[in-house]
Design a protein around this motif. Structure first.
Motif, mmCIF file in Angstrom:
data_model
loop_
_atom_site.group_PDB
_atom_site.id
_atom_site.type_symbol
_atom_site.label_atom_id
_atom_site.label_comp_id
_atom_site.label_asym_id
_atom_site.label_seq_id
_atom_site.Cartn_x
_atom_site.Cartn_y
_atom_site.Cartn_z
ATOM 1 N N SER A 9 0.828 -1.205 0.000
ATOM 2 C CA SER A 9 0.000 0.000 0.000
ATOM 3 C C SER A 9 0.859 1.251 0.000
ATOM 4 C CB SER A 9 -0.971 0.002 1.181
ATOM 5 O OG SER A 9 -0.264 -0.018 2.393
ATOM 6 N N ASN A 10 2.015 1.244 0.674
ATOM 7 C CA ASN A 10 2.905 2.409 0.655
ATOM 8 C C ASN A 10 3.474 2.633 -0.740
ATOM 9 O OD1 ASN A 10 2.511 2.916 3.340
ATOM 10 N ND2 ASN A 10 4.368 1.872 4.005
ATOM 11 N N PHE A 11 3.870 1.555 -1.407
ATOM 12 C CA PHE A 11 4.389 1.647 -2.769
ATOM 13 C C PHE A 11 3.309 2.166 -3.702
ATOM 14 C CE2 PHE A 11 5.550 -0.299 -6.889
ATOM 15 C CZ PHE A 11 6.809 0.260 -7.032
ATOM 16 N N ARG A 12 2.102 1.628 -3.546
ATOM 17 C CA ARG A 12 0.962 2.021 -4.361
ATOM 18 C C ARG A 12 0.675 3.504 -4.165
ATOM 19 N NH1 ARG A 12 -2.169 -2.025 -2.512
ATOM 20 N NH2 ARG A 12 -3.256 -0.771 -1.023
ATOM 21 N N ILE A 13 0.708 3.971 -2.937
ATOM 22 C CA ILE A 13 0.425 5.370 -2.642
ATOM 23 C C ILE A 13 1.532 6.268 -3.161
ATOM 24 C CG2 ILE A 13 0.190 7.052 -0.760
ATOM 25 C CD1 ILE A 13 -1.241 4.747 0.799
ATOM 26 N N SER A 14 2.784 5.871 -2.982
ATOM 27 C CA SER A 14 3.889 6.730 -3.404
ATOM 28 C C SER A 14 3.913 6.913 -4.917
ATOM 29 C CB SER A 14 5.229 6.179 -2.905
ATOM 30 O OG SER A 14 5.530 4.956 -3.529
ATOM 31 N N LEU A 15 3.516 5.907 -5.670
ATOM 32 C CA LEU A 15 3.446 6.039 -7.120
ATOM 33 C C LEU A 15 2.098 6.586 -7.581
ATOM 34 C CD1 LEU A 15 5.130 2.773 -8.449
ATOM 35 C CD2 LEU A 15 6.064 5.079 -8.437
ATOM 36 N N GLY A 16 1.098 6.541 -6.722
ATOM 37 C CA GLY A 16 -0.233 6.999 -7.098
ATOM 38 C C GLY A 16 -0.849 6.167 -8.207
ATOM 39 N N LEU A 17 -0.566 4.876 -8.225
ATOM 40 C CA LEU A 17 -1.005 4.020 -9.326
ATOM 41 C C LEU A 17 -2.518 3.907 -9.449
ATOM 42 C CD1 LEU A 17 1.493 1.030 -9.231
ATOM 43 C CD2 LEU A 17 1.439 2.951 -10.810
ATOM 44 N N GLN A 18 -3.231 3.895 -8.349
ATOM 45 C CA GLN A 18 -4.673 3.671 -8.398
ATOM 46 C C GLN A 18 -5.377 4.676 -9.309
ATOM 47 O OE1 GLN A 18 -6.456 0.945 -6.718
ATOM 48 N NE2 GLN A 18 -7.818 1.638 -8.333
ATOM 49 N N ARG A 19 -4.882 5.894 -9.379
ATOM 50 C CA ARG A 19 -5.544 6.924 -10.190
ATOM 51 C C ARG A 19 -5.458 6.652 -11.697
ATOM 52 N NH1 ARG A 19 -1.388 11.513 -11.230
ATOM 53 N NH2 ARG A 19 0.469 10.508 -10.416
ATOM 54 N N PHE A 20 -4.583 5.745 -12.116
ATOM 55 C CA PHE A 20 -4.445 5.414 -13.527
ATOM 56 C C PHE A 20 -5.375 4.289 -13.982
ATOM 57 C CE2 PHE A 20 -0.301 7.260 -12.427
ATOM 58 C CZ PHE A 20 -0.282 8.307 -13.340
ATOM 59 N N PHE A 21 -6.110 3.718 -13.058
ATOM 60 C CA PHE A 21 -6.964 2.575 -13.356
ATOM 61 C C PHE A 21 -8.412 2.884 -13.001
ATOM 62 C CE2 PHE A 21 -2.687 0.938 -12.626
ATOM 63 C CZ PHE A 21 -2.497 0.254 -13.812
ATOM 64 N N PRO A 22 -9.351 2.197 -13.636
ATOM 65 C CA PRO A 22 -10.775 2.435 -13.361
ATOM 66 C C PRO A 22 -11.114 2.206 -11.889
ATOM 67 C CG PRO A 22 -10.508 1.067 -15.307
ATOM 68 C CD PRO A 22 -9.158 1.190 -14.672
ATOM 69 N N GLU A 23 -12.090 2.965 -11.409
ATOM 70 C CA GLU A 23 -12.470 2.862 -10.000
ATOM 71 C C GLU A 23 -13.068 1.507 -9.644
ATOM 72 O OE1 GLU A 23 -16.828 4.994 -10.012
ATOM 73 O OE2 GLU A 23 -15.076 6.248 -9.663
ATOM 74 N N GLN A 24 -13.528 0.726 -10.652
ATOM 75 C CA GLN A 24 -14.067 -0.609 -10.373
ATOM 76 C C GLN A 24 -12.979 -1.602 -9.992
ATOM 77 O OE1 GLN A 24 -14.512 1.021 -13.404
ATOM 78 N NE2 GLN A 24 -16.368 0.291 -14.359
ATOM 79 N N LEU A 25 -11.711 -1.224 -10.200
ATOM 80 C CA LEU A 25 -10.596 -2.114 -9.890
ATOM 81 C C LEU A 25 -9.802 -1.564 -8.717
ATOM 82 C CD1 LEU A 25 -9.280 -2.815 -13.498
ATOM 83 C CD2 LEU A 25 -10.810 -4.234 -12.113
ATOM 84 N N GLU A 26 -9.559 -2.413 -7.727
ATOM 85 C CA GLU A 26 -8.783 -2.004 -6.562
ATOM 86 C C GLU A 26 -7.461 -2.767 -6.538
ATOM 87 O OE1 GLU A 26 -9.027 -2.127 -1.706
ATOM 88 O OE2 GLU A 26 -10.854 -2.457 -2.859
ATOM 89 N N ILE A 27 -6.364 -2.040 -6.463
ATOM 90 C CA ILE A 27 -5.044 -2.678 -6.404
ATOM 91 C C ILE A 27 -4.904 -3.407 -5.068
ATOM 92 C CG2 ILE A 27 -2.538 -2.326 -6.364
ATOM 93 C CD1 ILE A 27 -2.995 0.148 -8.155
ATOM 94 N N LYS A 28 -4.539 -4.678 -5.149
ATOM 95 C CA LYS A 28 -4.350 -5.499 -3.949
ATOM 96 C C LYS A 28 -2.887 -5.826 -3.676
ATOM 97 C CE LYS A 28 -8.492 -5.878 -2.502
ATOM 98 N NZ LYS A 28 -8.849 -5.293 -1.207
ATOM 99 N N ASP A 29 -2.069 -5.899 -4.734
ATOM 100 C CA ASP A 29 -0.657 -6.228 -4.544
ATOM 101 C C ASP A 29 0.104 -5.814 -5.799
ATOM 102 O OD1 ASP A 29 1.631 -7.186 -3.304
ATOM 103 O OD2 ASP A 29 1.243 -9.287 -3.781
ATOM 104 N N ILE A 30 1.399 -5.602 -5.625
ATOM 105 C CA ILE A 30 2.296 -5.295 -6.736
ATOM 106 C C ILE A 30 3.504 -6.191 -6.597
ATOM 107 C CG2 ILE A 30 3.723 -3.531 -7.827
ATOM 108 C CD1 ILE A 30 1.771 -1.449 -6.577
#
Length: 128
Positions: A9-30
């Motif tokens: 979640s820290n990596f996801r937040i620092s890159l801001g990846l969620q904003r590049f994907f549709p809201e119907q999809l939630e990032i769970k792991d990288i």
């Protein structure tokens, strides 16, 4: 190698990846390997539209994981692994019994590439 060194979640937040994907999809792991980055999602959609008859269904048939190729990121190939629902068509006269969820403008029913990557391939083939 999973992004467990910090938390995903820290990596996801620092890159801001969620904003590049549709809201119907939630990032769970990288998962970051030498060759590619794997981003694992869960669909939070509660219904889908039958591609054959257009009926909206909320009846889950099963859960499945789709592996989708996306645009490269940070010099690496990107694979999206999307855990999503397959829905039962609720129209008794429909010619199909179940269907996969589509994400308008991002992913079609049976695609193995995002629409952005398909567009890029089309443009480079046709030199547009």
């Amino acid at each position: 190698m999973s992004m467990q060194q910090g938390s995903p979640s820290n990596f996801r937040i620092s890159l801001g990846l969620q904003r590049f994907f549709p809201e119907q999809l939630e990032i769970k792991d990288i998962v970051d390997t030498a060759e590619k980055m794997i981003i694992k999602f869960e669909s939070n959609s509660e219904q889908g539209v039958c591609p054959c008859c257009g009926v909206i269904s909320g009846r889950h048939h099963c859960t499945y994981t789709r592996k989708i190729q996306d645009l490269p990121m940070m010099g690496k190939a990107v694979e999206l692994q999307i855990t999503a629902y397959e829905y039962d068509c609720e129209e008794s006269e429909c010619s199909i019994s179940s269907f996969a969820k589509t994400i308008e403008g991002f992913l079609d029913h049976y695609s193995r590439k995002t629409e952005c990557l398909s567009d890029l391939h089309y443009c480079t083939r046709n030199k547009l």
